[in-house]
Design an enzyme around this catalytic site. Structure first.
Site, PDB file in Angstrom:
ATOM      1  N   CYS A   4      -1.594   4.186  13.347  1.00 42.01           N
ATOM      2  CA  CYS A   4      -1.113   5.558  12.580  1.00 42.01           C
ATOM      3  C   CYS A   4      -2.364   6.625  12.922  1.00 42.01           C
ATOM      4  CB  CYS A   4      -1.313   5.301  11.204  1.00 42.01           C
ATOM      5  SG  CYS A   4      -0.310   3.985  10.448  1.00 42.01           S
ATOM      6  N   HIS A  55      -2.205  11.630   6.970  1.00 37.31           N
ATOM      7  CA  HIS A  55      -1.160  10.576   7.324  1.00 37.31           C
ATOM      8  C   HIS A  55      -0.510  10.258   6.171  1.00 37.31           C
ATOM      9  CE1 HIS A  55       0.535   7.238   8.688  1.00 37.31           C
ATOM     10  NE2 HIS A  55      -0.251   6.311   8.118  1.00 37.31           N
ATOM     11  N   ASN A  69       6.116   6.095   5.664  1.00 42.95           N
ATOM     12  CA  ASN A  69       4.830   5.859   6.474  1.00 42.95           C
ATOM     13  C   ASN A  69       5.490   5.847   7.999  1.00 42.95           C
ATOM     14  OD1 ASN A  69       2.787   5.261   8.069  1.00 42.95           O
ATOM     15  ND2 ASN A  69       1.917   4.043   6.735  1.00 42.95           N
TER      16      ASN A  69
HETATM   17  O1  UT7 Z   1      -0.860   3.472   7.712  1.00 44.46           O
HETATM   18  C1  UT7 Z   1      -1.260   2.185   7.019  1.00 44.46           C
HETATM   19  C2  UT7 Z   1      -0.464   1.420   6.547  1.00 44.46           C
HETATM   20  N1  UT7 Z   1      -0.870   0.826   5.340  1.00 44.46           N
HETATM   21  C3  UT7 Z   1      -0.880   1.286   4.058  1.00 44.46           C
HETATM   22  O2  UT7 Z   1      -1.342   2.478   4.064  1.00 44.46           O
HETATM   23  C4  UT7 Z   1      -1.139   0.498   2.936  1.00 44.46           C
HETATM   24  C5  UT7 Z   1      -2.325   0.794   2.035  1.00 44.46           C
HETATM   25  N2  UT7 Z   1      -2.077   0.193   0.587  1.00 44.46           N
HETATM   26  C6  UT7 Z   1      -1.254   0.663  -0.250  1.00 44.46           C
HETATM   27  O3  UT7 Z   1      -0.550   1.553   0.008  1.00 44.46           O
HETATM   28  C7  UT7 Z   1      -0.973  -0.288  -1.476  1.00 44.46           C
HETATM   29  O4  UT7 Z   1      -1.938  -1.411  -1.639  1.00 44.46           O
HETATM   30  C8  UT7 Z   1       0.322  -0.936  -1.746  1.00 44.46           C
HETATM   31  C9  UT7 Z   1       1.185   0.072  -1.906  1.00 44.46           C
HETATM   32  C10 UT7 Z   1       0.867  -1.585  -0.422  1.00 44.46           C
HETATM   33  C11 UT7 Z   1       0.573  -1.913  -3.104  1.00 44.46           C
HETATM   34  O5  UT7 Z   1      -0.127  -1.041  -3.897  1.00 44.46           O
HETATM   35  P1  UT7 Z   1      -0.993  -1.877  -4.897  1.00 44.46           P
HETATM   36  O6  UT7 Z   1      -1.287  -1.342  -5.962  1.00 44.46           O
HETATM   37  O7  UT7 Z   1      -2.260  -2.245  -4.070  1.00 44.46           O
HETATM   38  O8  UT7 Z   1      -0.507  -3.255  -5.409  1.00 44.46           O
HETATM   39  P2  UT7 Z   1      -1.029  -4.766  -5.128  1.00 44.46           P
HETATM   40  O9  UT7 Z   1      -0.974  -5.038  -3.808  1.00 44.46           O
HETATM   41  O10 UT7 Z   1      -2.188  -4.795  -5.983  1.00 44.46           O
HETATM   42  O11 UT7 Z   1       0.237  -5.522  -5.974  1.00 44.46           O
HETATM   43  C12 UT7 Z   1       0.336  -5.182  -7.422  1.00 44.46           C
HETATM   44  C13 UT7 Z   1       1.432  -6.223  -7.726  1.00 44.46           C
HETATM   45  C14 UT7 Z   1       1.371  -7.574  -7.264  1.00 44.46           C
HETATM   46  O12 UT7 Z   1       2.101  -8.372  -8.246  1.00 44.46           O
HETATM   47  P3  UT7 Z   1       0.954  -9.424  -9.265  1.00 44.46           P
HETATM   48  O13 UT7 Z   1       0.460 -10.418  -7.959  1.00 44.46           O
HETATM   49  O14 UT7 Z   1       0.268  -8.356  -9.906  1.00 44.46           O
HETATM   50  O15 UT7 Z   1       1.911 -10.151  -9.810  1.00 44.46           O
HETATM   51  C15 UT7 Z   1       2.382  -7.635  -5.979  1.00 44.46           C
HETATM   52  O16 UT7 Z   1       2.934  -8.571  -5.730  1.00 44.46           O
HETATM   53  O17 UT7 Z   1       2.743  -5.787  -7.037  1.00 44.46           O
HETATM   54  C16 UT7 Z   1       3.551  -6.628  -6.662  1.00 44.46           C
HETATM   55  N3  UT7 Z   1       4.295  -5.920  -5.498  1.00 44.46           N
HETATM   56  C17 UT7 Z   1       5.375  -5.278  -6.018  1.00 44.46           C
HETATM   57  N4  UT7 Z   1       5.976  -5.097  -6.929  1.00 44.46           N
HETATM   58  C18 UT7 Z   1       7.311  -4.772  -6.866  1.00 44.46           C
HETATM   59  C19 UT7 Z   1       4.024  -5.774  -4.112  1.00 44.46           C
HETATM   60  N5  UT7 Z   1       4.907  -5.123  -3.650  1.00 44.46           N
HETATM   61  C20 UT7 Z   1       5.857  -4.584  -4.791  1.00 44.46           C
HETATM   62  C21 UT7 Z   1       7.191  -4.022  -4.431  1.00 44.46           C
HETATM   63  N6  UT7 Z   1       7.812  -4.248  -5.707  1.00 44.46           N
HETATM   64  N7  UT7 Z   1       7.462  -3.552  -3.577  1.00 44.46           N
END
Ligand code: UT7
Length: 331
Positions: free
Chosen positions: A116, A256, A286
């Site tokens: 990215c 980004h 993204n």
């Molecule tokens: O260009 C670089 C590319 N990557 C990025 O920029 C990613 C950067 N990271 C992020 O944007 C965030 O970390 C995410 C959007 C990917 C995730 O958000 P988060 O607030 O960090 O969520 P998390 O990973 O802590 O997950 C929280 C909960 C989990 O469930 P439990 O374990 O709390 O029960 C996940 O399993 O949300 C769950 N979860 C979802 N729920 C519904 C993860 N993805 C999803 C989803 N829908 N799509």
């Protein structure tokens, strides 16, 4: 040594596939909700290329628009850089395929892979060639079809990405205009946080790689999130200091487009007002390195950037990599 020339962006263009996939569409594929995706990421929909469309197809469309915007011919281009993590094939480079498609026969061409951060890396590379006089006109195309390497059963990743291409033409500009400073960084220790483990020389394609979907994006979202929040503000301040500017001197920020919460944190740290920030991740998700040049082209077409404006670009991505650039708009 001859004096270095100032280098600026003299044309922009972008292209995204027609097909829109909304959060509601994804709810039919994985256990997710529109509410979760919107509040955690800011994304509402994304564009997805059809099965017959490859990265170079998007790249060539964006490139042709940027060339037209610059008021030049494909024949005027000396160098083509394509930034992508989804090349049409391992070789030849996607840049060579684009060269053939747009008929830029005079240009030398190569790909870069900084995920990215590729737009900032590409700008900086092109700047070196043009400022020294090695060449006059460069085409930088950032293009990805991330949908082709997405695991559509993994809700952690499949809601985040979209396909698209953004292109810029770079050339020499008047003194005081163009790129004022750039910063690039990398930390390979974080490589495992965001990668595609299979399909390369470490783990060539095999039945096992395909069965385990190792030829798709694997990501530790929280690791990337923490890293992103740190470098977005850090790299912005560093690149501004390099050209003796302060956050209050910034007329427009194009970050980004990965997650609205990451953008919010950078905007807050830099004390910028939101009318100076371009956000389009709600409609595209993204698009890897294409995110910044697509946003730039849209911002320009909406009349948000004017001659003399100080424009700040900042991005981060797999590698880990990051980069920032400050431009005094020359057009
Ligand atoms: O260009 C670089 C590319 N990557 C990025 O920029 C990613 C950067 N990271 C992020 O944007 C965030 O970390 C995410 C959007 C990917 C995730 O958000 P988060 O607030 O960090 O969520 P998390 O990973 O802590 O997950 C929280 C909960 C989990 O469930 P439990 O374990 O709390 O029960 C996940 O399993 O949300 C769950 N979860 C979802 N729920 C519904 C993860 N993805 C999803 C989803 N829908 N799509």
């Amino acid at each position: 040594m001859a004096e270095l020339r100032n280098v600026g962006i003299i044309g922009t263009g972008h292209y995204v596939p027609q097909k829109v996939v909304t959060n509601f569409d994804l709810m039919k594929m994985v256990d997710t909700s529109d509410e979760w995706i919107r509040t955690r990421t800011g994304i509402r929909e994304r564009r997805i290329a059809d099965e017959n469309t490859a990265t170079s197809d998007l790249a060539a469309q964006a490139a042709e628009r940027a060339i037209q915007d610059a008021g030049i011919d494909a024949d005027d281009i000396d160098m083509i850089i394509v930034s992508t993590v989804t090349p049409d094939m391992n070789f030849p480079s996607t840049a060579c395929i684009v060269q053939e498609k747009i008929g830029a026969q005079r240009a030398f061409a190569f790909d870069i892979e900084a995920a990215c951060s590729g737009f900032i890396y590409g700008l900086t590379i092109a700047q070196q060639f043009i400022s020294t006089g090695y060449c006059d006109t460069a085409l930088l195309v950032c293009a990805d079809t991330l949908s082709k390497i997405t695991n559509w059963e993994d809700r952690n990743t499949c809601v985040l990405f979209g396909d698209g291409a953004g292109a810029v033409v770079l050339g020499a500009v008047s003194e005081g205009y163009g790129l004022l400073s750039t910063v690039m960084g990398a930390d390979g220790r974080g490589g495992q946080s965001l990668n595609m483990p299979g399909g390369g020389s470490r783990m060539p394609l095999s039945k096992e790689v395909l069965d385990k979907k190792l030829n798709t994006i694997h990501m530790n979202g929280q690791d990337i999130f923490k890293f992103a929040v740190k470098v977005m503000a850090g790299a912005s301040i560093e690149v501004l200091e390099k050209c003796n500017l302060k956050p209050e001197d910034v007329d427009f920020l194009i970050p980004h487009q990965a997650n609205i919460r990451i953008i919010d944190s950078a905007v807050k740290r830099l004390s910028l007002s939101y009318d100076k920030v371009y956000v389009n991740l709600d409609k595209y998700g993204n698009m890897s390195s294409a995110s910044i040049p697509v946003a730039l082209d849209e911002a320009l077409k909406e009349g948000k950037i004017h001659k003399g404006d100080v424009v700040l670009f900042v991005g981060f991505g797999a590698g880990l990599t990051w980069g920032s650039a400050v431009v005094r708009w020359a057009k």
